[in-house]
Design a protein around this motif. Structure first.
Motif, PDB file in Angstrom:
ATOM      1  N   GLY A 293       0.796  -1.215   0.000  1.00 40.90           N
ATOM      2  CA  GLY A 293       0.000   0.000   0.000  1.00 40.90           C
ATOM      3  C   GLY A 293       0.825   1.259   0.000  1.00 40.90           C
ATOM      4  O   GLY A 293       0.311   2.350  -0.253  1.00 40.90           O
ATOM      5  N   ASP A 294       2.126   1.143   0.230  1.00 39.22           N
ATOM      6  CA  ASP A 294       2.961   2.342   0.253  1.00 39.22           C
ATOM      7  C   ASP A 294       3.064   2.975  -1.136  1.00 39.22           C
ATOM      8  O   ASP A 294       2.988   2.291  -2.150  1.00 39.22           O
ATOM      9  N   ASP A 295       3.293   4.252  -1.129  1.00 39.59           N
ATOM     10  CA  ASP A 295       3.553   4.979  -2.371  1.00 39.59           C
ATOM     11  C   ASP A 295       5.042   5.266  -2.431  1.00 39.59           C
ATOM     12  O   ASP A 295       5.586   5.952  -1.584  1.00 39.59           O
ATOM     13  N   LEU A 296       5.695   4.703  -3.434  1.00 39.84           N
ATOM     14  CA  LEU A 296       7.156   4.811  -3.467  1.00 39.84           C
ATOM     15  C   LEU A 296       7.631   5.960  -4.354  1.00 39.84           C
ATOM     16  O   LEU A 296       8.784   6.034  -4.747  1.00 39.84           O
ATOM     17  N   GLY A 297       6.708   6.817  -4.704  1.00 39.27           N
ATOM     18  CA  GLY A 297       7.122   8.070  -5.323  1.00 39.27           C
ATOM     19  C   GLY A 297       7.351   8.000  -6.809  1.00 39.27           C
ATOM     20  O   GLY A 297       7.985   8.875  -7.396  1.00 39.27           O
ATOM     21  N   TYR A 298       6.855   6.937  -7.488  1.00 38.68           N
ATOM     22  CA  TYR A 298       7.025   6.907  -8.939  1.00 38.68           C
ATOM     23  C   TYR A 298       5.786   6.273  -9.554  1.00 38.68           C
ATOM     24  O   TYR A 298       5.182   5.368  -8.974  1.00 38.68           O
ATOM     25  N   GLU A 299       5.447   6.733 -10.717  1.00 35.04           N
ATOM     26  CA  GLU A 299       4.270   6.253 -11.407  1.00 35.04           C
ATOM     27  C   GLU A 299       4.316   4.727 -11.545  1.00 35.04           C
ATOM     28  O   GLU A 299       5.328   4.169 -11.960  1.00 35.04           O
ATOM     29  N   GLY A 300       3.223   4.083 -11.184  1.00 39.52           N
ATOM     30  CA  GLY A 300       3.186   2.626 -11.260  1.00 39.52           C
ATOM     31  C   GLY A 300       3.581   1.968  -9.957  1.00 39.52           C
ATOM     32  O   GLY A 300       3.436   0.765  -9.793  1.00 39.52           O
ATOM     33  N   TYR A 301       4.142   2.767  -9.066  1.00 32.05           N
ATOM     34  CA  TYR A 301       4.543   2.204  -7.766  1.00 32.05           C
ATOM     35  C   TYR A 301       3.865   2.986  -6.632  1.00 32.05           C
ATOM     36  O   TYR A 301       4.425   3.165  -5.570  1.00 32.05           O
ATOM     37  N   ASP A 302       2.672   3.490  -6.942  1.00 34.79           N
ATOM     38  CA  ASP A 302       2.024   4.303  -5.929  1.00 34.79           C
ATOM     39  C   ASP A 302       1.182   3.453  -4.982  1.00 34.79           C
ATOM     40  O   ASP A 302       0.641   3.952  -4.011  1.00 34.79           O
ATOM     41  N   ASP A 303       1.101   2.170  -5.267  1.00 31.50           N
ATOM     42  CA  ASP A 303       0.335   1.291  -4.369  1.00 31.50           C
ATOM     43  C   ASP A 303       0.947  -0.097  -4.455  1.00 31.50           C
ATOM     44  O   ASP A 303       0.402  -1.003  -5.080  1.00 31.50           O
ATOM     45  N   VAL A 304       2.126  -0.256  -3.887  1.00 32.06           N
ATOM     46  CA  VAL A 304       2.862  -1.505  -4.098  1.00 32.06           C
ATOM     47  C   VAL A 304       2.352  -2.621  -3.203  1.00 32.06           C
ATOM     48  O   VAL A 304       1.709  -2.382  -2.176  1.00 32.06           O
ATOM     49  N   THR A 305       2.647  -3.836  -3.653  1.00 28.31           N
ATOM     50  CA  THR A 305       2.338  -5.009  -2.848  1.00 28.31           C
ATOM     51  C   THR A 305       3.659  -5.542  -2.306  1.00 28.31           C
ATOM     52  O   THR A 305       4.629  -5.650  -3.057  1.00 28.31           O
TER      53      THR A 305
END
Ligand SMILES: Nc1ncnc2c1ncn2[C@@H]1O[C@H](COP(=O)(O)OP(=O)(O)OP(=O)(O)O)[C@@H](O)[C@H]1O
Ligand SMILES: Nc1ncnc2c1ncn2[C@@H]1O[C@H](COP(=O)(O)OP(=O)(O)OP(=O)(O)O)[C@@H](O)[C@H]1O
Ligand SMILES: [Mg+2]
Ligand SMILES: [Mg+2]
Lengths: 331, 522, 347, 341
Positions: A293-305
């Motif tokens: 659920g974290d947003d890692l600050g780059y498009e496509g990684y705004d809701d990681v598993t």
């Protein structure tokens, strides 16, 4: 599921190791498979922009001049000796870098990999970053192809190398998908062909495949060289009977998609992968977690598993005809 | 001792004027202020011991080397030096001691190349090449297959090709650096006749040879070199070989004929009907202790092939070899050496020496076992001792065992190879052309060593082209032709007054005893 | 003493040129790099990196002494590594608590034996069939990696016995064990080449193989043996590679081939045979490893490293040429002398 | 020169023909075998494909042949090829002049100069050619990467004139593809190389220098000029190949091509060209290239699993070498040639 990591004290140790007279900056070194090719030049852009976005971080990319695991190991060893805080690696051969990465961790260095799910959960790394689920990526690659083939006919595949974990994961996932959903599609070779990521090999493979299988209906290439060169040969021969799909880059696939020689192409942005891997590394060095659920600050990684030591984004990039205006390709 | 200039035979212009030439090779002074003048229509012979600087002189005039100081001019035109093209353009032609041919190119091309280069040819026609080759060969009166590569041609014929190559140009100054080493009497005669003809045409000829009888035959003047300096110029007609030898070496040189003194007559080596198809046939021969058996004949008569068979490098098809009465099958050089056979190979550069290595390494190469301490471990001390021993026994002039052999003179190189064989104390020593290109002084020393070895009971087989050499050293002689033995001469024949002459004619004209043909093989 | 120094100055020009190049490099590094570069950790890491590659370079050097070349060193060592790794992969022989060390030793032995067999085949092709070394080893290079590929389908063969990895990390007084192994190998090779009959024959063969035959040297056996020796070194390189990455896979280390040739010629080995010294090889190895690690530390592009290597090679060769112009005409030591004739030939 | 006696049989010319004949036979047999296994192989289109994809290597082989005949070895030609082509491409991109001739001109100029630089270093310092070209290969490519970077250009980013050049056919047979203009280029240079080597004094000088450099210089052959030509010509051909290569792939990747030099060298050597100079023919070199290309590009037809590629290729190559050299060894022994290798 709460996919938190940081079971090891890696983060804290990393900060300690950071005391060595570099002005308190966190040093992150990213080691690509090889320097100098466009894919990793694009990745370096991601690393650089990460470096610029974060004052207290010094992130850089340094790698070998050929896709040789031995040289990559040497570069990693040099980084360990310099006592950086974190190492990010895109391994040529995950098995081969595993021991040296383990050594890095024993020295208190945070280790993050990209494209090496096999190392996830082992002692060698802290986390692996994937742009997507490899299984899905493979299915996404094969589905439009099967469709375009009308659900029947001969299909041939080509991979970068039979030893490439991700390529084989996509290919096998795709095959399973086809087997299940399109029983009339016949995969004619026992194993996919191999181009060793060389354009000239891919080119002559394409010529031979087209001669050896005159009734070919579909081609899937998991390496950039495979798909692009196959499309080029189709174009040269004016052959419109074969549908094609696979991995590519916007600048390479673009014109072929526009003219129809490539049916479907997909990729992910290496800049994003580079940025996010560095981000993950920074978090771990700072003793913080990365969680689903974290947003890692780059498009496509705004809701990681985050699962089983793998941080997966949702960064599949489907390439479509007319998507980019002429010459304005991101990479 | 007369040191004055020889009177010019004719009033011709000075064709070659070399003044005060100095040349040093990394510490070795090869020439020390040498001046030589040669007139058009004159044959000037250059003699001197090995390493006295003769070839260096030639190479400086022909532009291969640049002199450290001194000047060269050809027909009054000074040469800048160091550029072969300049010298060739000025009319200088050389038959080099090492021939300087191209192994992989055909006979025709080797002959014609010189001409084609200096005619400024750009596009080559094979027919033109052959034409040039055929013309010059005709001039020398020899027929050769024009299309085979030089590497497949006998050494004698190679020498002919080199001569033709020089003759193909309109030379004004012709150097011949030991042009006759491999030629037999017949070809030598022919060559000397050509020299005389060229002289008539007004060429200045510089003829270098260690064979003083040849020198006496063609020379108008003789220039003697010693140790890089000129000893003097002498008019040929006022000199004899004895005097020349004295000027060259500083002492008298006499060859004592060899008389066998052993009384044990059981043969150490017996060959019975030895045959190797295409190489030689039915060779029977026996060697007793103290024998020096001369084996002679034209080049290509199969002598070397027999020698190689005895050394395990050319397996015979049939026939037997017995050593000390025991039949043996010699399949490799090691085995030959174990059986007590040593061989001095024909070509010291290619087969004998490791040119870039030191004398001690060259000497120990054949008997590494003798310089080891623990099994397989070399001892530098023993190696050096062995080298010193050989060097002093053979009288090599440079006594330093670490000298690179490539830098020694031909005679001294040869002494090293011969000495290497001697130090193995073989029962049979086969010497294949041991004094080719070796000067008189060294020759005499080599002869003395060979005879000393035989006196101690060694059996020696001496392969040679020179009747004088055979006459001076052998107590028995076989003449071979076309792979067969055509004549056997025993000690009584050898002792006869006119032996050398008789042998000379036997070699050149073996037709006397067999209906053989004089075409050179292999 | 002074005399000795003078002798060295006069005869050992190649050594001097290389040492000067090394000193200049170190001084430059000292100027541009932080002290950390010379810290024990970094030196240790360099020592480990050098080890596997050092064995390959030594093998290549031996091939060049005889006027040959061995293009199969890397693929043979990978094949040996695959064979060795299979033993300790648990696939064929189950790994138990107690048999780890025995298995590791067996694996190492397998590595060496397979390396030796690869060398034996090369030697056979070269000595007994008379195929030029460059062609023979090029085909076996392809063949060996082909065998590895066919046997493993290109998959990595993992090592499950932990001692194998420990071997690389083991140190004696701070010096990595593998590096000591390399030093030992270099010392033995130096001794064998300089002081034994076999070594001498190898040099003599490189200088003039025909003359060696006439001097009664078993030329074919010498060459065959030399390639077997190369095979053993290559097998040991295989062990080190496997131990370093705890696995074996075809294609590993391929880029070390040209690098091995580079380091050997940099050390003054003559590709046409007869010249070259193990001592110089050590300096060249140190030099190359130093440059590579330092440039990595400076985050310079690997292509820049290539540029410097190429330029360095040329500079050292030119330095040798200049020094040779002043060389006296005596052979220096009983050791393999670097004397060159004055000929125009540049092959 | 310590390299001693080499092959000394009588039928030198006959023997050379022998190598060529042997290669031709192997090639024909191999084609027949592949044709039997998979009749689809026997199609004129396959031939066209192979000619086109082998064209670049053939050009390189002509250069390598020339160098080998002169008694040298060159391992820098792939580096020169890609560096020259890249400089050509970058020039076109920088100036905005998208013209094939400009690119070719820049590339061959660079290639020729780099080759000439090889020659100058080799000659001026009397250095072994292998060492020099090993060094310059590294240095040239490194310098390019450092000065120009290694950005690659895809089909749309690269000069379009190159893309068009890559697909020009001089003959088309519908359904079977076309005969690339590359084939004509290679044919032209094959004939030119043959003419230079066999019919000009320059060419004969190259053989002479390769056979015995010392003798050649004493005859007044200009050694420097000869070497300058040899290496420049190789650089020139390399540059041309580089441009053809990127045109054909429609992708400019400045870190490709390097590492294939040994295979080209092997092809030429298999063609009977002697490593130590003085011996070799254009026909032999080209047959060597054909043979190696056949081995690597028939696997799909043979239906071989990719895992078996190298094993198959290595074994076939080795087998043909064994036959070829074992016969020669036997001949040499009879002719009393004493060299082992
Ligand atoms: N290229 C060279 N380099 C070094 N030394 C040389 C060279 N050429 C000749 N020398 C030395 O110069 C001296 C003179 O040699 P040169 O060849 O002129 O003798 P030579 O009189 O022709 O002897 P020979 O009768 O054996 O032919 C010798 O000591 C020789 O070793
Ligand atoms: N022209 C030739 N060239 C090479 N070898 C030859 C030639 N003629 C005969 N031979 C023989 O070939 C054999 C091999 O030679 P060599 O002595 O080099 O091998 P080796 O190493 O002793 O072989 P082995 O291992 O069988 O003992 C020897 O018996 C040698 O005499
Ligand atoms: Mg890979
Ligand atoms: Mg002389």
């Amino acid at each position: 599921a709460c996919g938190s990591v940081g079971e090891s004290g890696g983060g804290a140790a990393g900060s300690d190791g950071n005391g060595g007279g570099d002005g308190g900056q966190i040093e992150i070194g990213l080691v690509p498979k090889v320097e100098g090719i466009s894919w990793f030049q694009r990745m370096e852009e991601g690393v650089t922009s990460f470096d610029e976005d974060h004052e207290d971080v010094s992130a850089f990319q340094t790698g070998p001049d050929s896709e040789d695991a031995a040289k990559q190991v040497a570069v990693i060893e040099d980084l360990i000796a310099q006592n950086v805080d974190a190492i990010v690696v895109v391994p040529n051969d995950p098995q081969a870098v595993a021991p040296v990465l383990e050594r890095a961790r024993n020295n208190g260095i945070v280790v993050v990999t990209h494209e090496a799910p096999a190392l996830a959960g082992t002692e060698s790394i802290d986390l692996d970053v994937e742009a997507f689920s490899n299984q899905e990526f493979g299915e996404q690659m094969f589905a439009p192809l099967a469709e375009a083939m009308g659900g029947e006919g001969q299909l041939v595949g080509e991979v970068g190398s039979l030893t490439s974990e991700t390529h084989m994961a996509w290919y096998n996932a795709g095959l399973d998908y086809i087997e299940e959903n399109y029983p009339d599609i016949e995969v004619v070779s026992d194993q996919p062909y191999e181009d060793n990521n060389s354009d000239s090999t891919a080119r002559s493979n394409a010529q031979e495949i087209l001669r050896a299988y005159p009734d070919l209906a579909g081609f899937v290439g998991t390496s950039v060289s495979a798909l692009a060169n196959f499309a080029a040969i189709l174009e040269e021969q004016g052959n419109t009977d074969v549908a094609t799909s696979g991995l590519s880059l916007p600048s390479i696939a673009g014109p072929y998609l526009d003219d129809g020689w490539i049916t479907h192409a997909q990729t992910w942005d290496p800049a994003g992968a580079g940025y996010v891997s560095c981000y993950v590394a920074m978090q771990l060095v700072n003793g913080e977690d990365v969680a689903t659920g974290d947003d890692l600050g780059y498009e496509g990684y705004d809701d990681v598993t985050v699962e089983d030591g793998i941080v997966s984004g949702n960064a599949t990039m489907l390439l479509e005809s007319g998507q980019f205006s002429d010459g304005e390709y991101p990479f | 001792m007369q040191d004055d200039e020889a009177e010019p035979t004719t009033g011709e212009a000075i064709a070659l004027d070399a003044a005060d030439l100095e040349k040093t090779f990394g510490g070795v002074r090869a020439l020390r202020g040498v001046s030589v003048q040669v007139r058009a229509g004159e044959v000037a012979c250059l003699i001197g011991e090995n390493g006295s600087g003769k070839s260096t002189f030639v190479k400086i005039v022909s532009g291969v080397h640049r002199p450290d100081s001194g000047t060269v001019s050809v027909h009054g035109q000074p040469l800048a030096g160091g550029d072969p093209r300049e010298a060739i353009a000025a009319g200088v032609q050389v038959i080099y001691q090492d021939l300087a041919l191209f192994d992989d190119l055909s006979v025709a091309e080797n002959i014609a190349m010189n001409r084609l280069i200096h005619d400024g040819t750009r596009v080559v026609r094979r027919s033109r090449m052959r034409e040039i080759a055929r013309e010059t060969l005709a001039r020398v009166g020899v027929e050769l297959d024009l299309d085979v590569p030089i590497s497949s041609v006998s050494f004698a014929n190679r020498q002919i090709v080199a001569i033709c190559r020089a003759l193909s140009m309109n030379a004004r100054v012709l150097f011949m650096d030991e042009p006759t080493t491999a030629l037999t009497t017949k070809e030598v005669r022919r060559l000397l006749r050509i020299v005389a003809e060229l002289k008539e045409l007004g060429l200045a000829i510089v003829f270098i040879s260690h064979k003083l009888d040849e020198v006496m035959e063609v020379a108008d003047s003789v220039t003697v070199f010693r140790d890089g300096s000129k000893v003097g110029d002498f008019a040929a007609d006022q000199m004899d070989t004895g005097q020349l030898t004295y000027h060259m070496t500083g002492h008298e040189v006499v060859h004592e004929p060899y008389v066998r003194s052993q009384d044990d007559d059981t043969p150490i080596l017996e060959l019975d009907e030895l045959t190797r198809a295409g190489h030689y046939e039915n060779i029977s021969l026996s060697v007793r202790p103290g024998d020096i058996v001369g084996v002679t004949g034209l080049l290509g008569s199969g002598r070397t092939e027999v020698a190689l068979s005895l050394f395990g490098l050319n397996p015979a098809d049939s026939g037997t070899v017995r050593i000390d009465g025991k039949q043996v099958e010699i399949t490799s050089p090691i085995m030959a050496m174990k059986l007590g056979i040593a061989l001095l190979p024909e070509s010291r550069q290619e087969q004998g020496l490791f040119m870039g290595y030191s004398a001690e390494r060259n000497i120990s190469a054949a008997q590494l076992d003798r310089v080891t301490t623990a099994p397989g471990i070399l001892s530098t001390r023993r190696e050096r001792e062995l080298a010193r021993e050989v060097i002093s026994f053979m009288g090599v002039n440079n006594r330093e065992p670490r000298t690179v052999v490539g830098n020694l003179s031909g005679g001294n190189q040869q002494k090293i190879v011969i000495g290497r064989g001697v130090s193995m104390s073989p029962k049979i020593y086969i010497l294949d052309s041991p004094t080719v290109g070796v000067d008189i002084g060294a020759k005499a020393e080599i002869y003395a060593r060979i005879q000393a070895m035989a006196r101690d009971g060694m059996g020696v087989i001496l392969i040679s082209d020179e009747p004088e050499e055979i006459a001076a050293n052998c107590n028995r002689v076989v003449v071979m032709h076309d792979g067969r033995i055509v004549e056997r001469l025993d000690s009584d024949d050898v002792a006869a007054e006119d032996f050398a002459d008789r042998l000379g004619s036997l070699i050149t004209d073996p037709g006397q005893t067999s209906e053989g043909h004089t075409e050179a093989r292999l | 003493m002074v005399e000795k120094l003078r002798t060295i100055l006069r005869y050992e020009s190649e050594l001097i040129v290389l040492v000067v190049a090394a000193v200049i490099t170190v001084v430059l590094f000292a100027a541009f790099l932080s002290v950390e570069f010379f810290a024990p950790a970094n030196l240790q890491s360099m020592a480990i990196q050098m080890s596997g590659f050092g064995f390959l370079a030594l093998a290549m050097g031996i091939a060049m002494l005889s006027g040959g070349i061995d293009l199969s060193v890397v693929s043979a060592s990978v094949l040996a590594g695959i064979a060795g790794a299979s033993v300790v992969s648990g696939r064929f022989i189950p790994v138990t608590e107690g048999n780890g060390v025995q298995l590791a030793l067996l694996g190492a032995l397998t590595c060496v034996v397979v390396g030796m067999l690869c060398g034996l085949l090369n030697g056979f092709l070269i000595a007994k069939i008379s195929i030029p070394p460059i062609l023979a080893t090029l085909s076996t290079m392809i063949l060996y990696s082909g065998i590895g590929m066919a046997a493993t389908s290109g998959q990595s063969v993992p090592v499950v016995v932990p001692v194998v990895g420990d071997f690389v990390n083991a140190t004696f007084a701070g010096v990595p064990a593998v590096f000591l192994l390399l030093v030992l190998a270099l010392a033995i090779a130096g001794f064998v080449l300089n002081r034994t009959r076999f070594g001498r024959r190898l040099y003599l063969f490189g200088e003039n193989q025909v003359a060696l035959r006439f001097a009664g040297g078993r030329t074919e056996r010498t060459i065959l043996l030399s390639y077997v020796m190369i095979g053993v070194l290559v097998g040991v390189a295989g062990i080190i590679m496997v131990a370093r990455v705890n696995s074996a896979r075809t294609g590993f280390g391929e880029s070390y081939l040209l690098q091995a040739i580079l380091v050997v010629v940099l050390a003054g080995f003559n590709p046409y045979g007869g010249r070259g010294r193990v001592g110089m090889l050590v300096i060249a190895l140190l030099l190359l490893q130093g440059i590579s690690s330092a440039f990595n530390a400076m985050q310079l592009s690997p292509y820049f490293t290539n540029l410097v290597w190429g330029a360095l090679l040329l500079a050292v060769m030119v330095g040798n040429y200049v020094a040779r112009q002043h060389r006296p005409r005596l052979a220096p030591k009983p050791g393999p002398e670097p004397a060159q004739s004055e000929e125009v030939g540049t092959r | 020169m310590s390299t001693a006696t080499v092959s000394t049989t009588r039928g030198w010319i006959r023997r050379l023909r022998g190598v060529e004949l042997y290669l031709a036979v192997v090639i024909v047999v191999y084609i027949a075998v592949v044709g039997i296994v998979n009749p689809l192989f026997l199609d004129i289109g396959t031939l066209f494909d192979m000619l086109r994809s082998g064209a670049g290597v053939a050009l390189l082989a002509l250069g390598v042949l020339t160098v080998l005949v002169s008694g040298g070895i060159d391992v820098s030609f792939t580096a020169i090829a890609i560096v020259s082509a890249y400089v050509g491409v970058r020039t076109a991109l920088a100036t905005g002049i998208d013209n094939l001739w400009l690119i070719l001109f820049v590339a061959v100029t660079v290639g020729t100069l780099l080759g000439a630089l090889n020659a100058v270093i080799i000659y001026a310092f009397r250095l072994p050619t292998l060492i020099v070209t090993l060094g310059t290969a590294s240095a040239y490519h490194g310098a390019m990467a450092v000065l120009l970077g290694t950005t690659s250009y895809s089909r749309v980013q690269m000069p379009q004139s190159l893309v068009e050049f890559g697909v020009v056919d001089i003959l088309r047979i519908p359904g079977h593809g076309g005969l690339s203009v590359y084939v004509a280029i290679v044919a032209f240079f094959a004939v030119l190389t043959w003419f230079i080597l066999q019919r000009t004094m320059l060419g004969r000088s190259i053989y002479a220098v390769g056979s015995n450099e010392e003798s050649a210089s004493r005859l007044g052959i200009n050694i420097f000029a000869t070497k300058l030509f040899v290496y420049s010509y190789t650089g020139f051909l390399g540059a041309l190949m580089g441009v053809m290569y990127v045109s054909q792939l429609k992708y400019v990747n400045p870190v490709s091509l390097i590492g294939t030099e040994l295979l080209v060298l092997a092809a030429v050597l298999v063609g009977g060209v002697r490593l130590t100079g003085g011996v070799g023919t254009v026909l032999g070199a080209l047959l060597g290239v054909v043979l190696l290309r056949l081995f690597v590009s028939t696997l799909v037809f043979l239906g071989l699993d990719s895992n078996w590629n190298d094993l198959f290729f290595g074994s076939v190559l080795l087998a043909s070498l064994i036959v070829m050299y074992y016969r020669q060894r036997a001949r040499n022994r009879r002719a009393l040639v004493f060299a082992t290798t």
